[in-house]
Each structure stands twice: as structure tokens, then as C-alpha cells.
Design an enzyme around this catalytic site. Structure first.
Site, PDB file in Angstrom:
ATOM      1  N   SER A 160      53.861  42.686  25.681  1.00 29.33           N
ATOM      2  CA  SER A 160      52.483  42.220  25.844  1.00 29.33           C
ATOM      3  C   SER A 160      51.738  42.351  24.525  1.00 29.33           C
ATOM      4  CB  SER A 160      51.797  43.097  26.894  1.00 29.33           C
ATOM      5  OG  SER A 160      50.405  42.880  26.895  1.00 29.33           O
ATOM      6  N   TYR A 203      49.774  51.823  30.116  1.00 28.07           N
ATOM      7  CA  TYR A 203      50.529  50.569  30.306  1.00 28.07           C
ATOM      8  C   TYR A 203      51.010  50.037  28.952  1.00 28.07           C
ATOM      9  CZ  TYR A 203      51.302  45.535  30.844  1.00 28.07           C
ATOM     10  OH  TYR A 203      51.835  44.273  30.785  1.00 28.07           O
ATOM     11  N   LYS A 239      54.936  49.531  27.079  1.00 27.00           N
ATOM     12  CA  LYS A 239      55.487  48.328  26.428  1.00 27.00           C
ATOM     13  C   LYS A 239      55.938  48.652  24.998  1.00 27.00           C
ATOM     14  CE  LYS A 239      54.994  45.534  29.891  1.00 27.00           C
ATOM     15  NZ  LYS A 239      56.185  45.118  30.635  1.00 27.00           N
TER      16      LYS A 239
HETATM   17  P1  NAD Z   1      54.096  40.693  38.652  1.00 29.47           P
HETATM   18  O1  NAD Z   1      53.602  41.999  39.146  1.00 29.47           O
HETATM   19  O2  NAD Z   1      53.623  39.463  39.333  1.00 29.47           O
HETATM   20  O3  NAD Z   1      55.689  40.682  38.646  1.00 29.47           O
HETATM   21  C1  NAD Z   1      56.455  41.844  38.414  1.00 29.47           C
HETATM   22  C2  NAD Z   1      57.544  41.890  39.475  1.00 29.47           C
HETATM   23  O4  NAD Z   1      58.329  43.055  39.256  1.00 29.47           O
HETATM   24  C3  NAD Z   1      56.984  42.004  40.900  1.00 29.47           C
HETATM   25  O5  NAD Z   1      57.628  41.044  41.721  1.00 29.47           O
HETATM   26  C4  NAD Z   1      57.327  43.422  41.334  1.00 29.47           C
HETATM   27  O6  NAD Z   1      57.543  43.517  42.722  1.00 29.47           O
HETATM   28  C5  NAD Z   1      58.568  43.703  40.506  1.00 29.47           C
HETATM   29  N1  NAD Z   1      58.829  45.114  40.210  1.00 29.47           N
HETATM   30  C6  NAD Z   1      57.971  46.030  39.692  1.00 29.47           C
HETATM   31  N2  NAD Z   1      58.583  47.216  39.557  1.00 29.47           N
HETATM   32  C7  NAD Z   1      59.868  47.047  39.987  1.00 29.47           C
HETATM   33  C8  NAD Z   1      61.012  47.896  40.087  1.00 29.47           C
HETATM   34  N3  NAD Z   1      60.953  49.181  39.757  1.00 29.47           N
HETATM   35  N4  NAD Z   1      62.157  47.372  40.556  1.00 29.47           N
HETATM   36  C9  NAD Z   1      62.238  46.072  40.917  1.00 29.47           C
HETATM   37  N5  NAD Z   1      61.198  45.232  40.849  1.00 29.47           N
HETATM   38  C10 NAD Z   1      60.028  45.714  40.393  1.00 29.47           C
HETATM   39  O7  NAD Z   1      53.764  40.614  37.101  1.00 29.47           O
HETATM   40  P2  NAD Z   1      53.836  39.378  36.107  1.00 29.47           P
HETATM   41  O8  NAD Z   1      52.456  38.978  35.787  1.00 29.47           O
HETATM   42  O9  NAD Z   1      54.794  38.387  36.599  1.00 29.47           O
HETATM   43  O10 NAD Z   1      54.405  40.122  34.829  1.00 29.47           O
HETATM   44  C11 NAD Z   1      55.788  40.144  34.535  1.00 29.47           C
HETATM   45  C12 NAD Z   1      56.015  41.014  33.322  1.00 29.47           C
HETATM   46  O11 NAD Z   1      55.221  40.522  32.237  1.00 29.47           O
HETATM   47  C13 NAD Z   1      55.614  42.480  33.483  1.00 29.47           C
HETATM   48  O12 NAD Z   1      56.550  43.260  32.792  1.00 29.47           O
HETATM   49  C14 NAD Z   1      54.254  42.552  32.823  1.00 29.47           C
HETATM   50  O13 NAD Z   1      53.995  43.843  32.350  1.00 29.47           O
HETATM   51  C15 NAD Z   1      54.419  41.568  31.699  1.00 29.47           C
HETATM   52  N6  NAD Z   1      53.158  40.989  31.217  1.00 29.47           N
HETATM   53  C16 NAD Z   1      52.353  40.305  32.074  1.00 29.47           C
HETATM   54  C17 NAD Z   1      51.153  39.754  31.627  1.00 29.47           C
HETATM   55  C18 NAD Z   1      50.231  38.997  32.551  1.00 29.47           C
HETATM   56  O14 NAD Z   1      49.111  38.687  32.155  1.00 29.47           O
HETATM   57  N7  NAD Z   1      50.641  38.645  33.762  1.00 29.47           N
HETATM   58  C19 NAD Z   1      50.777  39.912  30.276  1.00 29.47           C
HETATM   59  C20 NAD Z   1      51.632  40.604  29.428  1.00 29.47           C
HETATM   60  C21 NAD Z   1      52.825  41.131  29.908  1.00 29.47           C
HETATM   61  C1  UD1 Z   2      44.124  42.534  30.197  1.00 27.27           C
HETATM   62  C2  UD1 Z   2      44.611  43.889  29.812  1.00 27.27           C
HETATM   63  C3  UD1 Z   2      45.905  43.710  29.025  1.00 27.27           C
HETATM   64  C4  UD1 Z   2      46.930  42.922  29.831  1.00 27.27           C
HETATM   65  C5  UD1 Z   2      46.305  41.588  30.225  1.00 27.27           C
HETATM   66  C6  UD1 Z   2      47.208  40.776  31.109  1.00 27.27           C
HETATM   67  C7  UD1 Z   2      42.644  45.326  29.640  1.00 27.27           C
HETATM   68  C8  UD1 Z   2      41.736  46.066  28.711  1.00 27.27           C
HETATM   69  N1  UD1 Z   2      43.607  44.592  29.045  1.00 27.27           N
HETATM   70  O1  UD1 Z   2      43.902  41.813  29.016  1.00 27.27           O
HETATM   71  O2  UD1 Z   2      46.441  44.951  28.690  1.00 27.27           O
HETATM   72  O3  UD1 Z   2      48.104  42.685  29.081  1.00 27.27           O
HETATM   73  O4  UD1 Z   2      45.082  41.844  30.942  1.00 27.27           O
HETATM   74  O5  UD1 Z   2      47.450  41.437  32.321  1.00 27.27           O
HETATM   75  O6  UD1 Z   2      42.522  45.412  30.853  1.00 27.27           O
HETATM   76  N2  UD1 Z   2      36.532  39.361  31.720  1.00 27.27           N
HETATM   77  C9  UD1 Z   2      35.282  39.168  32.270  1.00 27.27           C
HETATM   78  N3  UD1 Z   2      35.139  39.351  33.619  1.00 27.27           N
HETATM   79  C10 UD1 Z   2      36.185  39.706  34.434  1.00 27.27           C
HETATM   80  C11 UD1 Z   2      37.453  39.901  33.854  1.00 27.27           C
HETATM   81  C12 UD1 Z   2      37.595  39.736  32.482  1.00 27.27           C
HETATM   82  O7  UD1 Z   2      34.320  38.844  31.584  1.00 27.27           O
HETATM   83  O8  UD1 Z   2      35.984  39.868  35.653  1.00 27.27           O
HETATM   84  C13 UD1 Z   2      36.710  39.105  30.268  1.00 27.27           C
HETATM   85  C14 UD1 Z   2      37.255  40.295  29.493  1.00 27.27           C
HETATM   86  O9  UD1 Z   2      36.189  41.103  29.028  1.00 27.27           O
HETATM   87  C15 UD1 Z   2      38.009  39.585  28.365  1.00 27.27           C
HETATM   88  C16 UD1 Z   2      38.522  38.295  29.023  1.00 27.27           C
HETATM   89  O10 UD1 Z   2      37.676  38.089  30.158  1.00 27.27           O
HETATM   90  O11 UD1 Z   2      37.130  39.228  27.335  1.00 27.27           O
HETATM   91  C17 UD1 Z   2      39.971  38.373  29.480  1.00 27.27           C
HETATM   92  O12 UD1 Z   2      40.143  39.506  30.328  1.00 27.27           O
HETATM   93  P1  UD1 Z   2      41.489  39.764  31.135  1.00 27.27           P
HETATM   94  O13 UD1 Z   2      41.876  38.540  31.872  1.00 27.27           O
HETATM   95  O14 UD1 Z   2      41.335  41.012  31.920  1.00 27.27           O
HETATM   96  O15 UD1 Z   2      42.598  39.935  29.994  1.00 27.27           O
HETATM   97  P2  UD1 Z   2      42.633  40.986  28.760  1.00 27.27           P
HETATM   98  O16 UD1 Z   2      41.468  41.884  28.748  1.00 27.27           O
HETATM   99  O17 UD1 Z   2      42.890  40.211  27.523  1.00 27.27           O
END
Ligand code: NAD
Ligand code: UD1
Length: 343
Positions: free
Chosen positions: A129, A153, A157
Site C-alpha cells: 500500500s 496496518y 505492509k
Molecule cells: P478485502 O478485505 O476486501 O479482501 C481481503 C480478503 O482477504 C477478504 O476476502 C478476507 O476475508 C480475506 N482474509 C483476510 N484475512 C485472511 C486470512 N487470515 N486467511 C484467509 N483470508 C483472509 O480487501 P481488499 O480491499 O480487497 O484488499 C486486498 C489487499 O490489498 C489487502 O492486503 C489490503 O491490505 C491491500 N490494500 C487495499 C487497499 C484498498 O484501498 N482496498 C489499498 C492498499 C492495499
Molecule cells: C486510507 C488509509 C490508508 C489505506 C487506504 C485504502 C488512513 C489515514 N489511511 O487512505 O492507509 O491504504 O485508506 O484503504 O485511514 N475523506 C473525507 N471523508 C470521508 C472519508 C475520507 O473527506 O468520509 C477524505 C480523506 O481525508 C482523504 C480522502 O478523502 O483526503 C481519501 O480518504 P480515504 O478514502 O480514507 O483514503 P486514504 O486516507 O488515502
């Protein structure tokens, strides 16, 4: 050759399964459904028109993983690459339940690598991330920017990347790519799969779609006094379908590389969008008005974050193609058609 996709029932996992299928890769899924449901996999099957082989297994169960590797090999469908999505991902929860996050995210990776090592599986694509960077020293974020996460978190990572780097050095056959996602939003254009967070969303995009549905009364905008184009926070939003395609390209890159390595790679568009700009684009694309209030800044938020995505282009041949308008249209299409998500 088969790919093991851990966390394949989640938001990014489901979209990646669709892209893997479109590129004719075969895969099996492992998920413990702690943040998803089997309905998400059924929805993927509707798009691909093929049954999915999945195992309701926790990635911390090394023996079960090893059994899957052995069974696949015995059936003549050996797993050659793992895409490791399975993790817990809430920043706020990681502060209140830090040990659970280390156990799941680090414990899970260690057990997975243990099973891979015993089964001679040498390729891994890891979900990292942009949160690993912490406060920006300069923008756009380059991969060599210092890694200084600000919460448990983010630490999981950063630690996972270090573990993968060392794992790659321990055996020259081992190859690992950590994909540092910026802000994935949107949904598959079919409206059949999408993001389905539990409870009140923490992230902005699912919050906006819940306001659009009328399930939440207004959007709280966390701060309008940042030094940005309009005072609201700026992020690099990318379409989840673009993100999913990067995983398919990463698999291809790993499978064709002969030397072992570890590489961390940014995945973003290279363009920042403010909260106001995102809301305006959503209103324009979807024809729904989003009431909002200005709230205080959210603890731990940075003012701006966007990627330099050049390495992704050079290494795996990936560039984000879809626009903010596409993200809004597709994300709303999913939410509108599925107001209760998969339920
Ligand atoms: P998500 O929660 O929708 O998907 C994660 C999946 O992993 C879920 O289906 C959950 O049930 C499964 N899981 C969690 N722990 C487990 C375990 N111990 N064993 C087996 N399954 C398990 O999340 P996502 O948004 O699809 O994210 C996927 C990956 O990307 C994660 O590693 C997350 O940290 C990373 N990531 C996500 C975002 C985002 O904005 N969504 C941003 C940066 C990184
Ligand atoms: C957040 C997490 C980041 C994670 C990412 C994806 C924090 C501090 N960071 O990132 O670690 O990888 O989500 O899961 O939580 N905002 C609003 N109103 C809301 C929600 C968000 O104004 O209700 C604003 C935030 O201040 C920011 C932007 O929208 O400026 C994006 O927020 P968000 O979607 O939560 O993503 P990140 O903060 O970038």
C-alpha cells in the site's frame, strides 16, 4: 500452471479473478471469509461463466496451504505463483487491535512463505500500500521514498515487504513483487462485483455511494484548509479494474523472469484528485447530488499523495487507463444495483 489467490473473495481479489480468467490463467482461491462472503465468488462465476475452485482456509494454516499445493501438483495443475491479497486492512482497527493485525498480516505471510518454500513455489505478488510511505517528503511518491508508516496496518505492509526482500535473497529462485496501491475505487462495469465494506465505510468512495443511496445523510469532508487546489485532501484514485490488470501483468513478469528478485512498485495514475473534485465528478456522472459538511481534519491524514507510476510501466508494462469519470460511473452502477452489497 495455476495461480493461488489468497483473499480472492475480497474487493480487489474478485476483480483480479475476472482479469486472470480473461487472460486464460487458471487459479484456485483461498479465503477465510472474515471480510467477505462466498456470494462474491458466485458473482465472479456469473461474469466468467466458470465454477471457481475455492478453499475456506485461513492463510495462517500452513498445513492446509501445503496440502493445497500438493494436491494441485498431484492433479497435474501445479501452483507456480501466489497472489497474496489476504489481510486485514482497516487503519483505525489496526490501532485498537494491533496484535490481531500483526498476527493476521505478518503471521499469514510467514505461514504462506513456509508452505511455498516446502512446496517449491517461488513466485509471489504481494498487496502492499502507498500507506508505507507516511508523510511525503516530495511528490509524486517514488518507490525509493523513505518508508515510514504511521499506524500498525502500515507497519504490517512495510514489514511484509522487508520479509519478502529477505525471502528473495535466501534463494535465487525466489521472486517477489510488492504492489503499492494508491486509492482503488470503482467496480467492474457489469455491476455484478464491487466493494462491499462492513458497516459505515471509512474510505471516501463507498461513503459517497452510501450518501447517494440515501443510506447516510451527508458526507463529512475531513478538512478544507489543506494547501491543495481547493483546500481538501488530494489522492491518486485508480479504477479497481486497472488495478486488477496489473496483477495479471505481474504474474506474467514473474513467470518469465529467470533471476530471483524483490521489487516494490507503485500502482497509481500519477494524478491527484481533491475530495471536492471527486464529489463533483460523481455528481456529474451519476446525476445524484451529494450533500456534505466540512468536518475537522482526520487524525493521521496527509494533505496530498500521488504516485509516480513509471516503474510499473517499465517493469510490467502497466498504465492506468480509466478515468475518474469511469470510476464514478462504475462504482455507482454497482452500488445502485446492489444497495445492500452481496446481501
Ligand atoms: P478485502 O478485505 O476486501 O479482501 C481481503 C480478503 O482477504 C477478504 O476476502 C478476507 O476475508 C480475506 N482474509 C483476510 N484475512 C485472511 C486470512 N487470515 N486467511 C484467509 N483470508 C483472509 O480487501 P481488499 O480491499 O480487497 O484488499 C486486498 C489487499 O490489498 C489487502 O492486503 C489490503 O491490505 C491491500 N490494500 C487495499 C487497499 C484498498 O484501498 N482496498 C489499498 C492498499 C492495499
Ligand atoms: C486510507 C488509509 C490508508 C489505506 C487506504 C485504502 C488512513 C489515514 N489511511 O487512505 O492507509 O491504504 O485508506 O484503504 O485511514 N475523506 C473525507 N471523508 C470521508 C472519508 C475520507 O473527506 O468520509 C477524505 C480523506 O481525508 C482523504 C480522502 O478523502 O483526503 C481519501 O480518504 P480515504 O478514502 O480514507 O483514503 P486514504 O486516507 O488515502
Amino acid at each position: 500452471m495455476t495461480i493461488l489467490v489468497t483473499g480472492g473473495a475480497g474487493f480487489i481479489g474478485t476483480h483480479t479473478l475476472v482479469e486472470l480468467d480473461a487472460a486464460d490463467h487458471s487459479f484456485v482461491v483461498v479465503d477465510n471469509f472474515s471480510n467477505s462472503s462466498q456470494k462474491a465468488l458466485t458473482a465472479v462465476e456469473k461474469i466468467t461463466n466458470k465454477p471457481i475452485c475455492f478453499f475456506d482456509v485461513d492463510v495462517r494454516n500452513e498445513e492446509a496451504l501445503q496440502q493445497i499445493f500438493e494436491n494441485q501438483a498431484a492433479a497435474g495443475r501445479p501452483i507456480t505463483t501466489v497472489i497474496h491479497f489476504a489481510a486485514l486492512k482497516s487503519v483505525s482497527e489496526s490501532v485498537s487491535h494491533a496484535v490481531r493485525y500483526y498476527d493476521n498480516n505478518i503471521g499469514g505471510l510467514l505461514k504462506l512463505l513456509g508452505a511455498m518454500t516446502k512446496s517449491n513455489v517461488n513466485n509471489i505478488v504481494f498487496s502492499s500500500s502507498a500507506t508505507v510511505y507516511g508523510d511525503p517528503e516530495a511528490l509524486p511518491f517514488e518507490e525509493n521514498h523513505p518508508v515510514r508508516p504511521k499506524n500498525p496496518y502500515g507497519h504490517t505492509k512495510a514489514m511484509a515487504e522487508q520479509i519478502l526482500d529477505d525471502w528473495a535473497k535466501q534463494d535465487k529462485k525466489n521472486k517477489a513483487i510488492a504492489l503499492r496501491y494508491f486509492n482503488p475505487i470503482g467496480a467492474h462495469p457489469s455491476g455484478i462485483i464491487g466493494e462491499d465494506p462492513n458497516g459505515v465505510p471509512n474510505n471516501i468512495f463507498p461513503y459517497i455511494t452510501r450518501v447517494a443511496l440515501g443510506h447516510l445523510p451527508w458526507l463529512n469532508i475531513f478538512g478544507n484548509d489543506y494547501s491543495t487546489v481547493d483546500g481538501t485532501g488530494v489522492r491518486d484514485y485508480l479504477h479497481v479494474v486497472d488495478l486488477a490488470k496489473a496483477h495479471e501483468l505481474s504474474v506474467r513478469y514473474l513467470e518469465k523472469s529467470s533471476e530471483g528478485f524483490f521489487k516494490a512498485v507503485n500502482l497509481g495514475t500519477g494524478t491527484g484528485t481533491s475530495v471536492f473534485q471527486l464529489v463533483q465528478s460523481f455528481e456529474l456522472q451519476c446525476g445524484v447530488s451529494i450533500p456534505y459538511q466540512i468536518a475537522t481534519r482526520r487524525n493521521g491524514d496527509v494533505s496530498s499523495a500521488w504516485a509516480n507510476p513509471q516503474l510499473a510501466k517499465n517493469l510490467i508494462g502497466w498504465t492506468a487507463k480509466l478515468s475518474i469519470a469511469d470510476m464514478c460511473r462504475d462504482g455507482w452502477n454497482w452500488q445502485y444495483k446492489n444497495p445492500r452489497g452481496y446481501n
